[in-house]
Design an enzyme around this catalytic site. Structure first.
Site, PDB file in Angstrom:
ATOM      1  N   ASN A 104      -8.896  -1.127   3.636  1.00 19.32           N
ATOM      2  CA  ASN A 104      -8.895  -1.396   2.201  1.00 19.32           C
ATOM      3  C   ASN A 104      -7.709  -2.268   1.776  1.00 19.32           C
ATOM      4  OD1 ASN A 104      -7.030   0.698   2.627  1.00 19.32           O
ATOM      5  ND2 ASN A 104      -7.465   1.682   0.675  1.00 19.32           N
TER       6      ASN A 104
ATOM      7  N   ASP B 162       0.855  -1.178   0.000  1.00 18.33           N
ATOM      8  CA  ASP B 162       0.000   0.000   0.000  1.00 18.33           C
ATOM      9  C   ASP B 162       0.903   1.244   0.000  1.00 18.33           C
ATOM     10  OD1 ASP B 162      -2.299   1.702   0.560  1.00 18.33           O
ATOM     11  OD2 ASP B 162      -1.638   1.705   2.657  1.00 18.33           O
ATOM     12  N   LEU B 163       0.313   2.417  -0.256  1.00 21.88           N
ATOM     13  CA  LEU B 163       1.091   3.659  -0.227  1.00 21.88           C
ATOM     14  C   LEU B 163       0.870   4.433   1.078  1.00 21.88           C
ATOM     15  CD1 LEU B 163       0.942   5.067  -3.886  1.00 21.88           C
ATOM     16  CD2 LEU B 163       2.865   3.982  -2.718  1.00 21.88           C
ATOM     17  N   ASP B 164      -0.269   5.131   1.173  1.00 23.32           N
ATOM     18  CA  ASP B 164      -0.512   6.010   2.321  1.00 23.32           C
ATOM     19  C   ASP B 164      -0.578   5.218   3.622  1.00 23.32           C
ATOM     20  OD1 ASP B 164      -1.090   8.823   1.119  1.00 23.32           O
ATOM     21  OD2 ASP B 164      -2.217   7.429  -0.135  1.00 23.32           O
TER      22      ASP B 164
ATOM     23  N   THR C  59      -2.936   0.506  -4.169  1.00 22.76           N
ATOM     24  CA  THR C  59      -3.328   1.707  -3.449  1.00 22.76           C
ATOM     25  C   THR C  59      -4.761   2.123  -3.750  1.00 22.76           C
ATOM     26  OG1 THR C  59      -2.789   4.081  -3.167  1.00 22.76           O
ATOM     27  CG2 THR C  59      -2.356   3.113  -5.318  1.00 22.76           C
ATOM     28  N   GLY C  60      -5.314   2.949  -2.887  1.00 24.88           N
ATOM     29  CA  GLY C  60      -6.620   3.548  -3.149  1.00 24.88           C
ATOM     30  C   GLY C  60      -6.512   4.771  -4.027  1.00 24.88           C
TER      31      GLY C  60
ATOM     32  N   LYS D 258      -8.212  -4.979  -3.573  1.00 22.17           N
ATOM     33  CA  LYS D 258      -6.773  -5.147  -3.766  1.00 22.17           C
ATOM     34  C   LYS D 258      -6.379  -6.613  -3.863  1.00 22.17           C
ATOM     35  CE  LYS D 258      -5.337  -0.812  -1.549  1.00 22.17           C
ATOM     36  NZ  LYS D 258      -4.444  -0.182  -0.544  1.00 22.17           N
TER      37      LYS D 258
ATOM     38  N   ASP E 207      -1.937  -1.057   6.074  1.00 21.39           N
ATOM     39  CA  ASP E 207      -2.235  -0.468   7.383  1.00 21.39           C
ATOM     40  C   ASP E 207      -3.712  -0.306   7.682  1.00 21.39           C
ATOM     41  OD1 ASP E 207      -2.399   1.726   5.405  1.00 21.39           O
ATOM     42  OD2 ASP E 207      -2.664   2.992   7.170  1.00 21.39           O
TER      43      ASP E 207
END
Length: 288
Positions: free
Chosen positions: A238, A7-9, A41-42, A212, A235
């Site tokens: 999602n 994931d990113l954020d 990622t979202g 995802k 984290d």
């Protein structure tokens, strides 16, 4: 392990929205050993690409929670648009509950008006970054226009009537959690809808196939990689589907408790280069 998906954020990105030098170094180390790397990622593709480009990383990107999958060469490999009837229902319920929302489409991101958009962004950033100054908050809010191709419409009905429109994600924000709960309770039984969140002040709506985990399994299969040979890091809610489906699911130190409970491993926080730590630990075990 043959594939790392992150994931990113809140995961690969630190509180400044950047990929740390430590994380970038660990990713390159894994790639040099023949391990593939993917981002899930979202964010939209453009918003996901920017922080990666800043540290010289390029990879396939699963974006909008799995609604779109792009190859290393920016080719759209897979998409899962939402049903327009369900999208209209979300719009109506969000309006009734006075919840701000945005539409992520094949033509970019749509919001109602710039002033409202900025008010919402400032409120969100003030809530999530209480120690930042007003000037820093304003700069960060303006940055959203650079990260996303945001367009403004007075009437979402005009958008829904476009012949070529595809809606990939609806993102709803509210600092009043009761409003989000009311919205969710009215949509929980929709079979053509997946509802997740990437924080306690938002809801994310997608097609059921836009998750995802599903997108990652599809991409891994195209690469000849079994999911049991995948390490996934995340984290928030999602990320749950890919963390559960991966051979190794790694929760960030800053992850919500429910995500930590889903995972077999927990690493350091996103501000302490947790992705790098997890990769380094995995590489040590592989080399034994």
């Amino acid at each position: 392990m043959k594939l790392i998906a992150t994931d990113l954020d809140g995961t690969l990105l630190n509180k400044k929205g950047e990929v740390s030098a430590e994380n970038a170094k660990a990713i390159r180390m894994a790639m040099d050993r023949g391990i593939k790397f993917v981002v899930a990622t979202g964010r939209s593709y453009d918003a996901a690409s920017k922080p990666l480009q800043e540290v010289g990383l390029s990879c396939p990107i699963i974006c909008l929670n799995g609604a779109n999958t792009y190859s290393l060469n920016k080719e759209l490999l897979r998409n899962a648009p939402m049903d327009l009837t369900v999208s209209r229902k979300i719009q109506a319920i969000c309006r009734k509950e006075d919840v701000y929302f945005e539409l992520f489409t094949n033509n970019g991101v749509y919001s109602t008006n710039r002033e409202h958009f900025m008010e919402v962004m400032v409120d969100i950033l003030t809530s999530t970054h209480p120690n930042s100054s007003e000037a820093e908050i304003r700069i960060a809010a303006e940055q959203r226009f650079q990260n996303e191709r945001v367009q403004f419409v007075h009437n979402y009905d005009d958008l829904f009537s476009m012949d070529d429109i595809e809606i990939y994600k609806i993102l709803a924000f509210s600092l009043e959690k009761g409003k989000l709960s009311n919205v969710r309770s009215q949509l929980d039984k929709e079979t053509e809808l997946a509802i997740t969140s990437s924080g306690d002040i938002n809801l994310e709506f997608n097609h059921p196939d836009a998750q995802k985990g599903i997108a990652l399994a599809n991409l891994a299969d195209s690469m000849g990689v079994r999911m049991e040979d995948v390490m996934a890091l995340g984290d928030n809610f999602n990320d749950a589907s890919m963390l559960q489906m991966a051979g190794i699911g790694v929760a960030m130190g800053n992850a919500v408790d429910e995500i930590k409970e889903l995972c077999s491993h927990t690493t350091k926080s996103n501000n302490d280069h947790g992705v790098a730590f997890a990769i380094e630990q995995m590489l040590k075990k592989v080399s034994l």
